[in-house]
Design a protein around this motif. Structure first.
Motif, PDB file in Angstrom:
ATOM      1  N   MET A  11     -60.712   8.515-109.233  1.00 16.37           N
ATOM      2  CA  MET A  11     -59.846   7.670-109.974  1.00 16.37           C
ATOM      3  C   MET A  11     -59.974   7.476-111.464  1.00 16.37           C
ATOM      4  SD  MET A  11     -58.468   6.243-107.366  1.00 16.37           S
ATOM      5  CE  MET A  11     -57.745   4.730-107.585  1.00 16.37           C
ATOM      6  N   GLY A  12     -61.212   7.968-111.838  1.00 10.22           N
ATOM      7  CA  GLY A  12     -61.405   8.180-113.261  1.00 10.22           C
ATOM      8  C   GLY A  12     -59.937   9.221-113.735  1.00 10.22           C
ATOM      9  N   PHE A  13     -59.835  10.377-113.076  1.00 15.88           N
ATOM     10  CA  PHE A  13     -58.886  10.850-113.488  1.00 15.88           C
ATOM     11  C   PHE A  13     -57.407  10.443-113.483  1.00 15.88           C
ATOM     12  CE2 PHE A  13     -61.374  15.050-112.388  1.00 15.88           C
ATOM     13  CZ  PHE A  13     -60.773  15.656-113.495  1.00 15.88           C
ATOM     14  N   ILE A  14     -57.243   9.470-112.514  1.00 19.94           N
ATOM     15  CA  ILE A  14     -55.946   8.754-112.576  1.00 19.94           C
ATOM     16  C   ILE A  14     -55.842   7.689-113.761  1.00 19.94           C
ATOM     17  CG2 ILE A  14     -54.678   7.394-111.249  1.00 19.94           C
ATOM     18  CD1 ILE A  14     -55.823   8.131-108.742  1.00 19.94           C
ATOM     19  N   VAL A  15     -56.836   7.118-114.046  1.00 19.85           N
ATOM     20  CA  VAL A  15     -57.156   6.255-115.305  1.00 19.85           C
ATOM     21  C   VAL A  15     -56.840   7.019-116.536  1.00 19.85           C
ATOM     22  CG1 VAL A  15     -58.583   4.871-117.104  1.00 19.85           C
ATOM     23  CG2 VAL A  15     -58.518   4.813-114.271  1.00 19.85           C
ATOM     24  N   LEU A  44     -48.594  11.251-109.059  1.00 25.95           N
ATOM     25  CA  LEU A  44     -48.994  12.261-108.017  1.00 25.95           C
ATOM     26  C   LEU A  44     -50.353  12.369-107.640  1.00 25.95           C
ATOM     27  CD1 LEU A  44     -47.798  14.536-106.657  1.00 25.95           C
ATOM     28  CD2 LEU A  44     -48.299  16.172-108.488  1.00 25.95           C
ATOM     29  N   GLN A  45     -51.474  11.971-108.467  1.00 24.05           N
ATOM     30  CA  GLN A  45     -52.792  11.914-108.079  1.00 24.05           C
ATOM     31  C   GLN A  45     -53.346  10.749-107.085  1.00 24.05           C
ATOM     32  OE1 GLN A  45     -54.194  14.479-108.186  1.00 24.05           O
ATOM     33  NE2 GLN A  45     -56.417  14.135-107.842  1.00 24.05           N
ATOM     34  N   MET A  46     -52.388   9.670-107.429  1.00 26.95           N
ATOM     35  CA  MET A  46     -52.772   8.604-106.794  1.00 26.95           C
ATOM     36  C   MET A  46     -52.381   8.839-105.208  1.00 26.95           C
ATOM     37  SD  MET A  46     -51.293   5.958-109.424  1.00 26.95           S
ATOM     38  CE  MET A  46     -50.685   4.300-108.313  1.00 26.95           C
ATOM     39  N   VAL A  47     -51.259   9.764-104.906  1.00 28.67           N
ATOM     40  CA  VAL A  47     -50.773  10.043-103.547  1.00 28.67           C
ATOM     41  C   VAL A  47     -51.867  10.919-103.150  1.00 28.67           C
ATOM     42  CG1 VAL A  47     -49.104  11.196-102.378  1.00 28.67           C
ATOM     43  CG2 VAL A  47     -48.522   9.919-104.392  1.00 28.67           C
ATOM     44  N   ASN A  48     -52.195  12.088-104.012  1.00 27.80           N
ATOM     45  CA  ASN A  48     -53.184  13.101-103.465  1.00 27.80           C
ATOM     46  C   ASN A  48     -54.405  12.674-103.143  1.00 27.80           C
ATOM     47  OD1 ASN A  48     -51.176  15.070-103.995  1.00 27.80           O
ATOM     48  ND2 ASN A  48     -52.150  15.284-106.026  1.00 27.80           N
ATOM     49  N   HIS A  49     -54.884  11.470-103.742  1.00 23.01           N
ATOM     50  CA  HIS A  49     -56.177  10.808-103.590  1.00 23.01           C
ATOM     51  C   HIS A  49     -56.382  10.316-102.370  1.00 23.01           C
ATOM     52  CE1 HIS A  49     -59.444   7.518-104.003  1.00 23.01           C
ATOM     53  NE2 HIS A  49     -59.797   8.685-104.128  1.00 23.01           N
ATOM     54  N   GLY A  50     -55.215   9.455-102.053  1.00 25.94           N
ATOM     55  CA  GLY A  50     -55.148   8.660-100.947  1.00 25.94           C
ATOM     56  C   GLY A  50     -54.992   9.768 -99.760  1.00 25.94           C
ATOM     57  N   LEU A  51     -54.477  10.922 -99.785  1.00 25.76           N
ATOM     58  CA  LEU A  51     -54.300  11.991 -98.611  1.00 25.76           C
ATOM     59  C   LEU A  51     -55.674  12.488 -98.395  1.00 25.76           C
ATOM     60  CD1 LEU A  51     -50.877  13.918 -99.530  1.00 25.76           C
ATOM     61  CD2 LEU A  51     -51.301  11.903 -97.670  1.00 25.76           C
ATOM     62  N   SER A  52     -56.182  13.176 -99.491  1.00 31.73           N
ATOM     63  CA  SER A  52     -57.295  13.735 -99.373  1.00 31.73           C
ATOM     64  C   SER A  52     -58.811  12.935 -99.431  1.00 31.73           C
ATOM     65  CB  SER A  52     -57.709  14.826-100.499  1.00 31.73           C
ATOM     66  OG  SER A  52     -57.668  14.115-101.832  1.00 31.73           O
ATOM     67  N   THR A  53     -58.870  12.004 -99.841  1.00 31.20           N
ATOM     68  CA  THR A  53     -59.860  11.095 -99.593  1.00 31.20           C
ATOM     69  C   THR A  53     -60.047  10.311 -98.305  1.00 31.20           C
ATOM     70  OG1 THR A  53     -59.998  10.969-102.031  1.00 31.20           O
ATOM     71  CG2 THR A  53     -61.446   9.318-100.684  1.00 31.20           C
ATOM     72  N   GLY A  54     -58.514   9.843 -98.105  1.00 33.66           N
ATOM     73  CA  GLY A  54     -58.398   9.291 -96.527  1.00 33.66           C
ATOM     74  C   GLY A  54     -58.734  10.282 -95.585  1.00 33.66           C
ATOM     75  N   ALA A  55     -58.393  11.462 -95.591  1.00 32.56           N
ATOM     76  CA  ALA A  55     -58.795  12.521 -94.791  1.00 32.56           C
ATOM     77  C   ALA A  55     -60.214  12.823 -94.867  1.00 32.56           C
ATOM     78  CB  ALA A  55     -57.955  13.443 -94.858  1.00 32.56           C
ATOM     79  N   LEU A  56     -60.868  12.578 -95.639  1.00 32.07           N
ATOM     80  CA  LEU A  56     -62.368  12.946 -95.969  1.00 32.07           C
ATOM     81  C   LEU A  56     -63.194  11.867 -95.152  1.00 32.07           C
ATOM     82  CD1 LEU A  56     -63.285  14.104 -99.561  1.00 32.07           C
ATOM     83  CD2 LEU A  56     -63.793  15.324 -97.377  1.00 32.07           C
ATOM     84  N   GLY A 116     -53.139  25.495-105.236  1.00 27.06           N
ATOM     85  CA  GLY A 116     -52.420  25.767-104.075  1.00 27.06           C
ATOM     86  C   GLY A 116     -52.468  24.499-103.243  1.00 27.06           C
ATOM     87  N   LEU A 117     -53.333  23.693-103.356  1.00 22.40           N
ATOM     88  CA  LEU A 117     -53.562  22.382-102.600  1.00 22.40           C
ATOM     89  C   LEU A 117     -53.024  21.281-103.634  1.00 22.40           C
ATOM     90  CD1 LEU A 117     -56.600  23.204-100.588  1.00 22.40           C
ATOM     91  CD2 LEU A 117     -54.425  23.363 -99.885  1.00 22.40           C
ATOM     92  N   ASN A 118     -53.070  20.142-102.925  1.00 23.72           N
ATOM     93  CA  ASN A 118     -52.365  19.037-103.672  1.00 23.72           C
ATOM     94  C   ASN A 118     -53.352  18.639-104.920  1.00 23.72           C
ATOM     95  OD1 ASN A 118     -54.238  17.884-102.065  1.00 23.72           O
ATOM     96  ND2 ASN A 118     -53.125  15.947-101.714  1.00 23.72           N
ATOM     97  N   GLY A 119     -54.525  18.549-104.987  1.00 24.19           N
ATOM     98  CA  GLY A 119     -55.475  17.936-105.789  1.00 24.19           C
ATOM     99  C   GLY A 119     -55.408  18.800-107.075  1.00 24.19           C
TER     100      GLY A 119
END
Lengths: 520, 575
Positions: free
Chosen positions: B330-334, B350-362, B407-410
């Protein structure tokens, strides 16, 4: 002057009965109820007194609607030798008081059966007290105000101590009576000083004496009127339990029978606020710069003290007593914004709307909340510690959900009338540029949220102690509770959410608010 | 039809919640032990309702007109006229993906997790949470936004408190009170802003009306102090929600104690409310204040990145580790938001979406590990790779996406953010890059300790992913790869809205008084760099400066040539 008095006595004034019909209905309903019950004793133990009281409130409500239409077209009417005024503001407040009586009478029915009391006196006192409240809200003369205040209070002193088996109830009644008497004395002294300073007890007379007074007309002793205003304010502050005149509140709320507290916290407070507003708006309008800071002080003190002290409590009734003190702070901000001399045209109305909406929303919320408390109290009405609410969701999910809806509404969570009430107050305060007040209010509401959350945690998140073999364990299942009481709570919840989501009634609110602002 | 599209995103989950609430819990009797896919009846209804909502959100995505920066699918229903409240809804490129993310994550959370008791109430709260989150993202009325922003606390509070782990009551209270306290003052800020902008047409809470009012000539300069206070009240509310260091302390507790679905939604959707608020209302309405406070927030963002990563490295609990990695992300997004240029903002969205996907999956994966092993302590895990190879493979992919592997969304999001930040505040970007390295450190180390090595005891017998679990998480994996390889379709939709957001604020007349930044901007201008003070380029039209932006972003060498001069500029910004 004696001649004047005699004149009043000899020419008994013409009474426009139709305009004071709600007041008469409530008082007459009480008298009728006690008469009928004495003549036909078999009636007093069953549903009759409750139904009669609810019916009386409903009948008064019908008159309220009728009079609303009349005064909407004619403007304010002065009745009974100009000692009372009937305008949309009075009618609105009367309606709110009727709603409170209606809900409370439903709560009483099951309560009295559970506690093994019979007799219509509870209902009669409620009706009497309500009629006093209506009188207080419409009084145009300080003497009438005082009469209204006493009718309102004395009935409630008795009600507070009416649970004969509970020592706490007697204590609460006694405490309430003593402090109430003190506040009445101060109030009377205030009336006397006002009369001394202005030569009138009539609100319009008082304000006219002060009209040319910002430059100080020689006729008015300004220091005397300042003291008078302070004393009157203290008298009202006692009734609405604003800090620092709140000390009786937690004890009395804890000790009094729960449905009586529902009435005390709703109708009595509403009437107190309504009376305060009329006296200060009509009577002391020219002195607004002098009394408005008092409101600010009372509001901040109530918000801070009410919300902070609530955290330390472990008795739900005491918690809600402090929460009602916090609510009083919000309502005072509404008056403060409504009394803003700068924005008489717009800001005043917004503040008035906020004040009136808060009264309505608060009455319904608090009556419902104490309704649930009434239902849960078990026999002898003594089980109100936080632990007694543990695991309520498991045993009675419906009651727990209703209660938490009301508690979240009191906390000001969106999509409830509680949020909209707070929002309106904050909006009005911001428009009067009282940003500090608005900020303090919002922070206080966060602190107050702790107490509501604690109750919710107790109901939902903590399992109940193993008390299956306990003799007075709370019955599970909704059917174990009196239908009337559950209905009252359900009505309160539905109204709380409906008022928070749907925009209906806005014209009514605006009209009443305009009438209120016009009083200044 | 299109008018009802956005309200239906709120109404469908709400109706679903109502249906679940009235269906007798008799249907919900859970069998003793189930292997394989099982949802109680209430869960099936919830899955149907949330999937339907998700489909509607995909329909919105499909029908969204690419290349338009304004709001689409707008609808307005008056509410309280006297104070100018209305149910105004609409989406633009920024909120669009938040809506889609919400529509995607809820059904996935429902498939991949389950309630261990009281499934009926659990699903009611989840559906109410979905309605609330959707409402916050599509609301265009400031007060309606606030309503939804606040209301999501209630279901989340119950989810954490009712279905969480160990210290759940403490965590849920902390979560509720922290966020409520922070947003309390925002209500005062909102009404103050509305009165400040209230014109001949009376007050209005509509974002578009407010935007017009605050961008009017001279308004910002006239009301500078008031706007600053109002901005601070907004910023506090959003900062706690994001959460920005140092007011992030509720997050690790809430995440750790929450049930898996709660963590997924909290990380994937609720945290986004904070950054979304900053983007929509912060950048939109308070451009001057945003610029003034940008150095502060850039610094806090960078601290969040480094601190979050450092603390994550030290965690013994796998879930707490992911929670702290969330603070870093979230620091990155800020950082991206406060870079205040096109790349930064696009990267942030874009990172808001990515964070939702990858952290959600984690969180889903950690939840599965916990469900199988009944522990999240890294020390007690080990060698899971042998017993659960598919789980390990999925974990690896998600972990690499979280680290930001190209190569990955992050990677796409972080790269854009760093690119944007590099232009407006070089040193912040330099420090922030270290966050990527730290992320690799804590993630790989944690992976190594729990998945590599010899497997003993229960670790050796851990069950691998069941087919339905794999199917549930597959959409996330697909998007993680797809957005990493080809993020263009997303950026195409984000870009016009971001440009519009920057555009409205650039047109404003120059504002005196921020000497440091203006001086820095002028200094930078000589070298063709684009710094904060875009408003000082009064002769440049907005389009030109963006064209400049892009040229530079595509040629990194240019910038490194100018480094000495730029250092001076950045130092001045520091002062």
């Amino acid at each position: 002057m004696i001649e004047q008095l005699l004149q009043v006595q000899t020419d008994s004034p013409e009474v426009a009965w139709s305009l004071i019909a709600p007041l008469v209905t409530l008082a007459l309903g009480g008298i009728l109820l006690i008469t009928i019950s004495s003549l036909i004793p078999s009636l007093k133990d069953n549903w009759f007194p409750a139904a009669f009281t609810a019916g009386t409130a409903a009948a008064a409500m019908v008159f309220v609607v009728d009079i609303w239409d009349r005064v909407s077209s004619t403007g304010p009417e002065f009745v009974v030798a100009n000692s009372m005024s009937v305008d949309q503001y009075t009618v609105f407040v009367t309606g709110v008081i009727c709603i409170s009586v209606f809900l409370v009478s439903l709560l009483f029915h099951g309560y009295l059966q559970r506690e093994g009391f019979s007799g219509p006196e509870w209902y009669v006192l409620i009706l009497m007290s309500a009629s006093g409240g209506v009188l207080l809200a419409s009084a145009e003369d300080l003497i009438v105000t005082f009469i209204g205040l006493e009718i309102l209070s004395i009935a409630v002193y008795v009600l507070a101590s009416l649970h004969l088996r509970r020592g706490e109830s007697q204590e609460a009644g006694f405490k309430y009576f003593l402090l109430g008497a003190l506040s009445s004395a101060l109030f009377l002294y205030g009336i006397a000083l006002t009369y001394g300073a202005t030569g009138s007890t009539r609100l319009t007379g008082i304000s006219q004496s002060g009209l040319n007074e910002r430059g100080l007309s020689p006729a008015v002793d300004s220091s005397m009127i300042l003291v008078a205003m302070a004393l009157l304010m203290v008298g009202f502050a006692f009734k609405v339990s604003a800090v620092p005149f709140h000390l009786w509140t937690p004890d009395v709320y804890e000790g009094s029978p729960s449905p009586v507290v529902a009435f005390m916290a709703s109708a009595v407070k509403v009437a107190g606020f309504a009376g305060m507003l009329r006296v200060f708006f009509v009577g002391f309008g020219p002195y607004v710069e002098d009394w408005r800071p008092l409101l600010q002080g009372l509001a901040i003190a109530s918000l801070v003290v009410g919300s902070l002290l609530a955290i330390a409590q472990s008795n739900v009734k005491r918690m809600l007593a402090y929460s009602s003190i916090t609510h009083a702070g919000f309502i005072l901000i509404g008056i403060y914004a409504a009394a803003d001399p700068e924005s008489r045209s717009n800001g005043g109305v917004l503040g008035a709307e906020a004040f009136l909406f808060y009264l309505l929303a608060y009455t319904i919320m608090v009556a419902g909340t104490f309704g649930v408390i009434t239902l849960i109290g078990r026999r002898d009405d003594g089980r109100h510690s936080l632990d007694d609410y543990r695991g309520l969701f498991k045993s009675n999910p419906v009651l727990a959900v209703l209660m938490s809806a009301l508690l979240f509404a009191q906390a000001g969570i969106p999509f409830t009338s509680g949020f909209l009430a707070k929002f309106r107050v904050i909006a009005a305060a911001a428009q009067s540029e009282a940003y500090v007040l608005a900020g303090v209010a919002m922070l206080a509401s966060v602190v107050a949220a702790v107490l509501y959350l604690r109750i919710v945690v107790s109901m939902f998140l903590v399992d109940s102690p193993a008390e299956a073999d306990e003799p007075d364990a709370l019955p599970s299942g909704l059917s174990a509770f009196p239908l009337a009481g559950v209905t009252a709570v359900a009505i309160a919840v539905v109204a709380t959410i409906a008022l928070g989501v749907l925009p209906f009634g806005q014209e009514i609110l605006t009209d009443a608010a305009e009438a209120m602002s016009a009083m200044r | 039809m299109s008018e009802m599209l956005l309200p239906s995103l709120i109404l469908i989950p709400l109706a679903t919640a109502a249906i679940i609430a009235v269906v007798p819990s008799f249907f919900d009797k859970q069998p003793e032990k189930t292997e394989g896919f099982y949802l109680p009846f209430s869960g099936l209804i919830a899955l149907a309702g949330s999937s339907l909502t998700g489909l509607v959100s995909f329909y919105v995505l499909a029908e969204f007109v690419v290349g338009e920066g304004g709001f689409q699918f707008t609808s307005t229903t008056p509410w309280v006229d006297s104070v100018g409240l209305s149910w105004a809804f609409g989406v633009d490129g920024i909120s669009l993906f938040m809506v889609v993310l919400t529509g995607l994550l809820f059904p996935i959370a429902l498939i991949t997790t389950s309630a261990h008791h009281d499934s009926k109430a659990y699903h009611v709260w989840l559906m109410m949470l979905m309605a609330g989150s959707m409402g916050a993202f599509v609301a265009l009325d400031l007060l309606v936004f606030f309503l939804f922003f606040e209301i999501v606390l209630v279901p989340m509070y119950f989810l954490i408190g009712g279905w969480g782990h160990g210290n759940r009551i403490y965590a849920s209270m902390k979560f509720f009170l922290y966020t409520m306290a922070a947003s309390a003052l925002m209500l005062v800020g909102i009404v103050s802003l509305v009165w400040l902008t209230s014109g001949a047409d009376g007050p209005s809470f509509d974002y578009r009306v407010l935007l017009e009012a605050v961008t009017a000539d001279g308004f910002a300069a006239e009301n500078e102090t008031a706007l600053t206070f109002i901005f601070l009240s907004f910023a506090l509310a959003f900062s706690v929600k994001v959460p920005v260091f140092p007011i992030h302390t509720w997050l690790p507790d809430a995440h750790t104690e929450a049930p898996t679905s709660g963590s997924v939604i909290l990380a994937g959707v609720l945290l986004k409310l904070g950054t979304y608020g900053f983007l929509r209302f912060g950048v939109g309405l308070f451009r001057d204040q945003i610029e003034t406070f940008a150095p502060l927030f850039l610094t806090l963002g960078v601290i969040g990145i480094v601190y979050g990563a450092a603390v994550a490295t030290m965690q013994k609990d796998l879930k707490r580790l992911v929670a702290y990695s969330s603070v870093a992300h979230m620091g990155f997004i800020v950082l991206g938001i406060f870079a205040l240029n096109s790349q930064g903002l696009q990267g942030a969205v874009l990172q808001m979406v990515n964070h939702g996907l990858s952290t959600g999956a984690l969180f889903i994966l950690v939840g599965w590990v916990y469900e199988r092993r009944h522990t999240r302590q890294i020390a007690e895990l080990g060698g899971l790779q042998k017993s659960a190879p598919i789980l390990a493979a999925v974990f690896t992919l998600v972990m690499l996406s979280s680290i930001g592997l190209p190569g990955l969304n992050g990677f796409a999001g972080e790269f854009l953010i760093l690119l944007g930040t590099f232009q407006s505040g070089r040193w912040w970007a330099v420090v922030a890059v270290s966050g990527v390295i730290l992320a690799a450190l804590y993630m790989l180390w944690a992976y190594q300790r729990s998945f590599h090595g010899p497997a003993d005891g229960e670790n050796a017998e851990m069950k691998d992913l069941r087919p339905y679990e794999l199917a549930g998480i597959l959409p996330l994996l697909f998007l993680i790869v797809a957005l990493g390889v080809y993020p263009r379709p997303v950026l195409d939709r984000i870009e016009p809205s971001v440009e519009a957001l920057l555009q409205t604020t650039e047109e404003r007349p120059e504002r005196p008084g921020v000497e440091g930044i203006v001086a820095a901007a002028e200094e930078a201008e000589e070298h063709g760099d684009d710094d904060y003070g875009e408003d000082s380029h009064s002769e440049d039209s907005g389009d030109d400066s963006h064209a400049e932006d892009k040229d530079e972003s595509h040629s990194d060498e240019d910038q490194s040539d100018e480094e000495p001069a730029d250092d001076e500029a950045s130092e001045k910004v520091d002062q």
